[in-house]
Design a protein around this motif. Structure first.
Motif, PDB file in Angstrom:
ATOM      1  N   PRO A 254     108.520 -12.321  52.198  1.00 23.27           N
ATOM      2  CA  PRO A 254     109.989 -12.214  52.271  1.00 23.27           C
ATOM      3  C   PRO A 254     110.668 -13.494  52.752  1.00 23.27           C
ATOM      4  O   PRO A 254     111.699 -13.895  52.222  1.00 23.27           O
ATOM      5  CB  PRO A 254     110.216 -11.052  53.256  1.00 23.27           C
ATOM      6  N   SER A 255     110.091 -14.131  53.771  1.00 24.52           N
ATOM      7  CA  SER A 255     110.742 -15.317  54.326  1.00 24.52           C
ATOM      8  C   SER A 255     110.465 -16.574  53.513  1.00 24.52           C
ATOM      9  O   SER A 255     111.292 -17.480  53.438  1.00 24.52           O
ATOM     10  CB  SER A 255     110.292 -15.544  55.766  1.00 24.52           C
ATOM     11  N   GLY A 256     109.290 -16.640  52.881  1.00 27.78           N
ATOM     12  CA  GLY A 256     108.910 -17.836  52.139  1.00 27.78           C
ATOM     13  C   GLY A 256     108.733 -19.047  53.021  1.00 27.78           C
ATOM     14  O   GLY A 256     108.755 -20.184  52.541  1.00 27.78           O
ATOM     15  N   HIS A 257     108.553 -18.837  54.321  1.00 26.86           N
ATOM     16  CA  HIS A 257     108.469 -19.942  55.272  1.00 26.86           C
ATOM     17  C   HIS A 257     107.250 -20.804  54.966  1.00 26.86           C
ATOM     18  O   HIS A 257     106.195 -20.312  54.622  1.00 26.86           O
ATOM     19  CB  HIS A 257     108.374 -19.380  56.697  1.00 26.86           C
ATOM     20  N   TRP A 258     107.415 -22.113  55.080  1.00 22.71           N
ATOM     21  CA  TRP A 258     106.377 -23.120  54.852  1.00 22.71           C
ATOM     22  C   TRP A 258     106.052 -23.343  53.375  1.00 22.71           C
ATOM     23  O   TRP A 258     105.190 -24.149  53.048  1.00 22.71           O
ATOM     24  CB  TRP A 258     105.082 -22.788  55.597  1.00 22.71           C
ATOM     25  N   SER A 259     106.726 -22.659  52.463  1.00 25.62           N
ATOM     26  CA  SER A 259     106.433 -22.860  51.038  1.00 25.62           C
ATOM     27  C   SER A 259     106.770 -24.282  50.607  1.00 25.62           C
ATOM     28  O   SER A 259     106.098 -24.845  49.732  1.00 25.62           O
ATOM     29  CB  SER A 259     107.194 -21.840  50.181  1.00 25.62           C
ATOM     30  N   ARG A 260     107.804 -24.871  51.205  1.00 30.27           N
ATOM     31  CA  ARG A 260     108.144 -26.253  50.857  1.00 30.27           C
ATOM     32  C   ARG A 260     107.037 -27.213  51.266  1.00 30.27           C
ATOM     33  O   ARG A 260     106.726 -28.169  50.546  1.00 30.27           O
ATOM     34  CB  ARG A 260     109.468 -26.649  51.529  1.00 30.27           C
ATOM     35  N   VAL A 261     106.440 -26.959  52.430  1.00 24.65           N
ATOM     36  CA  VAL A 261     105.366 -27.830  52.912  1.00 24.65           C
ATOM     37  C   VAL A 261     104.160 -27.755  51.988  1.00 24.65           C
ATOM     38  O   VAL A 261     103.575 -28.785  51.617  1.00 24.65           O
ATOM     39  CB  VAL A 261     104.969 -27.444  54.349  1.00 24.65           C
ATOM     40  N   THR A 262     103.773 -26.552  51.594  1.00 30.54           N
ATOM     41  CA  THR A 262     102.600 -26.423  50.721  1.00 30.54           C
ATOM     42  C   THR A 262     102.884 -26.952  49.323  1.00 30.54           C
ATOM     43  O   THR A 262     101.986 -27.501  48.679  1.00 30.54           O
ATOM     44  CB  THR A 262     102.147 -24.948  50.643  1.00 30.54           C
ATOM     45  N   ALA A 263     104.134 -26.808  48.835  1.00 31.86           N
ATOM     46  CA  ALA A 263     104.468 -27.357  47.517  1.00 31.86           C
ATOM     47  C   ALA A 263     104.371 -28.876  47.534  1.00 31.86           C
ATOM     48  O   ALA A 263     103.862 -29.493  46.589  1.00 31.86           O
ATOM     49  CB  ALA A 263     105.873 -26.914  47.106  1.00 31.86           C
TER      50      ALA A 263
END
Length: 346
Positions: A254-263
């Motif tokens: 739901p939050s998608g937290h840290w997805s930018r870091v892994t991308a």
């Protein structure tokens, strides 16, 4: 030794531009595919607001790449820009037109003008990463040699075409992931879902193209293929694969937290894997790092410049990114301006 250090700095600068500039190119890709004026109004609104504070700063990394390449490895610079002058020129034109299109489409009052500048921005965001990727593919496949002349085969070959397509897919992934995060920041759940779906599609395209590219390089770029399937290069390929899986998992949360870091980890690991796969060559089988390096004094100055960048430039850019992703650079609304205005003394 010092030439190897500068080569690593060059590789990291390329990775930084691929991630920073790539996110902006990806936003332009989704602008291009958003649909007509009415259907694409909401996604384009988010793209404009997300890109506006930081889109210019990402070119810092490109300038850094050019300076290191020109001064630290002049032979590499000469061969690449002689052989790849056409795709690199098209990429440069794309950068200029893209910036002009993005800057001018908002203040223009007429709808036709906005559509024209918007189209220039969007199409340039697609073509620029493709031509950069095609040029890198020509280098990776060893087609840039001392005797190679500028020709279509140098950049219109299987490895170059796949590198170009992979570049588009990678930038589209970064753009979609970052825009989904921005949609959550702007409290726009519909756009969050919109860009998450596109991030999944872009990640699938990256995975498929990466596998196809690996098979193609076996015959077309054997040195790079060997480097990608052995040693340090293989380690970063695995890291990129794990970062891809992590990004998929985070996008389902739901939050998608840290997805930018892994991308960012996906793209940065892929770039570093390519660089490690070419060792000890700048251009596989024809130009080593030691052969292509400039004067020892120049290399020492480049190391000093890198230290200065670590101390001053990188923290400043990191702060700008942090402020942008945390909503600290948003303009004041009319209500806030009225609230903060001084009271009338009369």
């Amino acid at each position: 030794m010092i030439a190897g250090v500068v080569a690593v700095v060059l590789l990291l600068a390329v990775a930084a531009y691929a991630c920073g500039g790539g996110t902006d190119y990806g936003a332009g890709f989704w602008d291009l595919t958003a649909g007509g004026a009415e259907r694409g109004k909401r996604p384009r609104w988010l793209i404009d607001h997300a890109m506006e504070p930081v889109w210019e700063v990402n070119n810092v990394w490109l300038i850094f790449v050019l300076v290191i390449m020109w001064t630290g490895f002049p032979v590499l610079f000469q061969r690449v820009f002689t052989t790849m002058w056409l795709p690199l020129s098209l990429a440069a034109v794309g950068i200029v037109l893209r910036g002009a299109g993005f800057a001018l489409r908002e203040p223009v009052r007429r709808l036709a003008g906005r559509r024209l500048y918007g189209a220039v921005f969007a199409v340039s965001s697609l073509l620029t990463p493709f031509f950069f990727g095609a040029a890198i593919g020509g280098v990776a496949s060893g087609r840039v040699t001392a005797t190679t002349t500028a020709s279509t085969d140098a950049w219109a070959n299987p490895t170059s075409l796949l590198f170009g397509l992979l570049s588009i897919a990678a930038t589209a992934t970064l753009g979609a992931v970052f825009l989904a995060a921005d949609a959550r920041r702007f409290d726009a759940p519909d756009l969050d879902r919109y860009f998450r779906r596109r991030a999944f599609g872009a990640l699938a395209a990256v995975a498929v193209l990466a596998v196809v590219t690996l098979f193609v390089t076996h015959g077309d770029a054997p040195h790079v293929w060997h480097g990608l399937t052995h040693g340090v290069g293989l380690v970063f390929v695995i890291v990129a694969a794990l970062a891809t899986l992590a990004t998929v998992w985070l996008l389902t949360r739901p939050s998608g937290h840290w997805s930018r870091v892994t991308a960012v980890g996906v793209v940065a690991s892929a770039i570093i894997a390519w660089g490690m796969a070419q060792r000890p060559y700048l251009i596989p089988a024809s130009l080593t790092v030691a052969e292509g390096a400039g004067a020892h004094t120049t290399l020492r100055w480049l190391v000093l410049v890198t230290v200065v960048a670590l101390v001053f430039v990188i923290p400043a850019v990191a702060l700008l990114y942090w402020m942008d992703t945390h909503g600290e650079l948003e303009g004041l609304t009319d209500a806030e301006l009225r609230r903060d205005a001084p009271s009338d003394p009369s």
